[in-house]
Design a protein around this motif. Structure first.
Motif, short mmCIF file in Angstrom:
data_model
loop_
_atom_site.label_atom_id
_atom_site.label_comp_id
_atom_site.label_asym_id
_atom_site.label_seq_id
_atom_site.Cartn_x
_atom_site.Cartn_y
_atom_site.Cartn_z
N LEU A 40 27.55 56.68 43.51
CA LEU A 40 27.40 56.16 42.15
C LEU A 40 28.66 55.41 41.72
O LEU A 40 28.58 54.32 41.14
CB LEU A 40 27.10 57.29 41.16
CG LEU A 40 25.70 57.86 41.19
CD1 LEU A 40 25.63 59.14 40.35
CD2 LEU A 40 24.68 56.84 40.68
N ARG A 41 29.82 55.99 42.01
CA ARG A 41 31.09 55.34 41.67
C ARG A 41 31.19 53.99 42.38
O ARG A 41 31.57 52.98 41.77
CB ARG A 41 32.27 56.23 42.05
CG ARG A 41 33.63 55.59 41.77
CD ARG A 41 34.79 56.50 42.15
NE ARG A 41 34.76 57.75 41.40
CZ ARG A 41 35.23 57.89 40.16
NH1 ARG A 41 35.76 56.84 39.54
NH2 ARG A 41 35.18 59.05 39.55
N ALA A 42 30.84 53.95 43.65
CA ALA A 42 30.92 52.71 44.43
C ALA A 42 30.00 51.64 43.86
O ALA A 42 30.38 50.47 43.76
CB ALA A 42 30.58 53.00 45.88
N VAL A 43 28.79 52.03 43.46
CA VAL A 43 27.84 51.07 42.89
C VAL A 43 28.37 50.55 41.55
O VAL A 43 28.33 49.35 41.27
CB VAL A 43 26.44 51.69 42.71
CG1 VAL A 43 25.50 50.73 41.99
CG2 VAL A 43 25.86 52.09 44.04
N ALA A 44 28.87 51.45 40.71
CA ALA A 44 29.39 51.04 39.41
C ALA A 44 30.57 50.08 39.58
O ALA A 44 30.64 49.04 38.90
CB ALA A 44 29.81 52.26 38.60
N GLU A 45 31.47 50.41 40.48
CA GLU A 45 32.63 49.54 40.69
C GLU A 45 32.20 48.18 41.24
O GLU A 45 32.77 47.15 40.87
CB GLU A 45 33.63 50.23 41.62
CG GLU A 45 34.34 51.39 40.94
CD GLU A 45 35.19 52.24 41.87
OE1 GLU A 45 35.08 52.09 43.12
OE2 GLU A 45 35.95 53.07 41.35
N ARG A 46 31.19 48.16 42.10
CA ARG A 46 30.69 46.89 42.62
C ARG A 46 30.05 46.06 41.51
O ARG A 46 30.24 44.84 41.44
CB ARG A 46 29.67 47.14 43.75
CG ARG A 46 29.17 45.88 44.41
CD ARG A 46 30.29 45.13 45.10
NE ARG A 46 29.75 44.05 45.92
CZ ARG A 46 30.47 43.05 46.38
NH1 ARG A 46 31.76 42.97 46.13
NH2 ARG A 46 29.91 42.12 47.12
N CYS A 47 29.29 46.70 40.62
CA CYS A 47 28.69 45.98 39.49
C CYS A 47 29.77 45.36 38.61
O CYS A 47 29.62 44.22 38.16
CB CYS A 47 27.79 46.92 38.68
SG CYS A 47 26.22 47.29 39.47
N VAL A 48 30.86 46.09 38.39
CA VAL A 48 31.96 45.56 37.58
C VAL A 48 32.58 44.35 38.30
O VAL A 48 32.84 43.32 37.68
CB VAL A 48 33.03 46.65 37.31
CG1 VAL A 48 34.28 46.06 36.68
CG2 VAL A 48 32.44 47.74 36.40
N GLU A 49 32.80 44.47 39.61
CA GLU A 49 33.36 43.35 40.38
C GLU A 49 32.46 42.12 40.29
O GLU A 49 32.94 41.01 40.06
CB GLU A 49 33.51 43.73 41.85
CG GLU A 49 34.62 44.71 42.14
CD GLU A 49 34.57 45.22 43.58
OE1 GLU A 49 33.92 44.57 44.43
OE2 GLU A 49 35.17 46.28 43.84
N LEU A 50 31.16 42.31 40.49
CA LEU A 50 30.22 41.19 40.45
C LEU A 50 30.16 40.57 39.07
O LEU A 50 30.02 39.35 38.93
CB LEU A 50 28.83 41.64 40.90
CG LEU A 50 28.73 42.06 42.37
CD1 LEU A 50 27.36 42.67 42.66
CD2 LEU A 50 29.01 40.89 43.29
N TYR A 51 30.25 41.39 38.03
CA TYR A 51 30.25 40.89 36.66
C TYR A 51 31.41 39.91 36.46
O TYR A 51 31.24 38.84 35.87
CB TYR A 51 30.36 42.05 35.67
CG TYR A 51 30.56 41.60 34.25
CD1 TYR A 51 29.46 41.28 33.46
CD2 TYR A 51 31.83 41.48 33.70
CE1 TYR A 51 29.63 40.85 32.15
CE2 TYR A 51 32.01 41.05 32.40
CZ TYR A 51 30.92 40.73 31.63
OH TYR A 51 31.09 40.30 30.34
N HIS A 52 32.58 40.27 36.96
CA HIS A 52 33.76 39.43 36.76
C HIS A 52 33.78 38.20 37.67
O HIS A 52 34.59 37.30 37.47
CB HIS A 52 35.04 40.25 36.94
CG HIS A 52 35.25 41.25 35.85
ND1 HIS A 52 35.46 40.88 34.54
CD2 HIS A 52 35.25 42.60 35.85
CE1 HIS A 52 35.60 41.95 33.78
NE2 HIS A 52 35.47 43.01 34.55
#
Length: 193
Positions: A52-64
């Motif tokens: 879950l942490r990895a997915v959330a961090e990836r979503c944040v990266e993709l957002y930016h």
């Protein structure tokens, strides 16, 4: 660990989360979606919380990573907002669905909410900046109203219920963003975009 493989697994996890929801996010499902041998995801992300942490961090990266040129006037701001909302039904759909699923998980896992908060906080600052760049008389309150209205629209766009879209005006995104701006800022001055 191999960063390319790690990113591939995180991207596959976004797809799984978007397609199967929170209950469907398993190590085995991510292995299958990524086309890797069983156990690969568990080697990179040993627990469900790590996944879950990895997915959330990836979503944040993709957002930016999504480039959004600043608007120069009210009309280009409306076009930018319309394009962002159109993205929800198009190429950004899986990421937005995944974030929605993660937000539900965050209601029970505050550490997850802290990761996602970076996206939400950035939205408030970015939309305030966009309104200012468009030459509108922005205030923190007006910026917050616009951002909250856009966030509220996302779940309806994802669900795509035609009656709800019609009732909210989301069946015509161009009209929706123009009315939103008019509600917050009043009609454009004569000769102003």
């Amino acid at each position: 660990m191999n960063q390319e493989r790690r990113d591939s697994l995180r991207d596959a996890a976004i797809e799984v989360l978007a397609e199967a929801g929170g209950r469907g996010l398993t190590h085995r499902a991510v292995d299958a979606a990524a086309g890797v041998p069983p156990g690969t995801t568990k080697n990179y992300f040993p627990t469900r919380d790590a996944l879950l942490r990895a997915v959330a961090e990836r979503c944040v990266e993709l957002y930016h990573q999504v480039p959004t040129p600043p608007p120069t006037d009210r009309e280009s701001l409306a076009a930018m907002l319309r394009a962002l909302l159109e993205n929800v039904a198009g190429p950004g759909r899986h990421r937005v669905l995944a974030i929605s699923e993660l937000q539900s998980e965050a209601a029970r896992k505050p550490w997850l909410g802290a990761i996602l908060d970076r996206v939400t906080a950035a939205d408030f600052a970015d939309f305030e900046h966009a309104q200012r760049a468009a030459g509108l008389p922005v205030t923190p309150h007006r910026a917050a109203i616009l951002t909250l209205a856009l966030h509220a629209a996302l779940s309806h766009l994802l669900a795509g219920g035609p009656d709800t879209l019609a009732a909210t005006g989301l069946d015509d995104l161009d009209e929706f963003v123009h009315r939103l701006l008019e509600t917050i800022y009043g009609p454009p001055a004569p000769g102003q975009n």
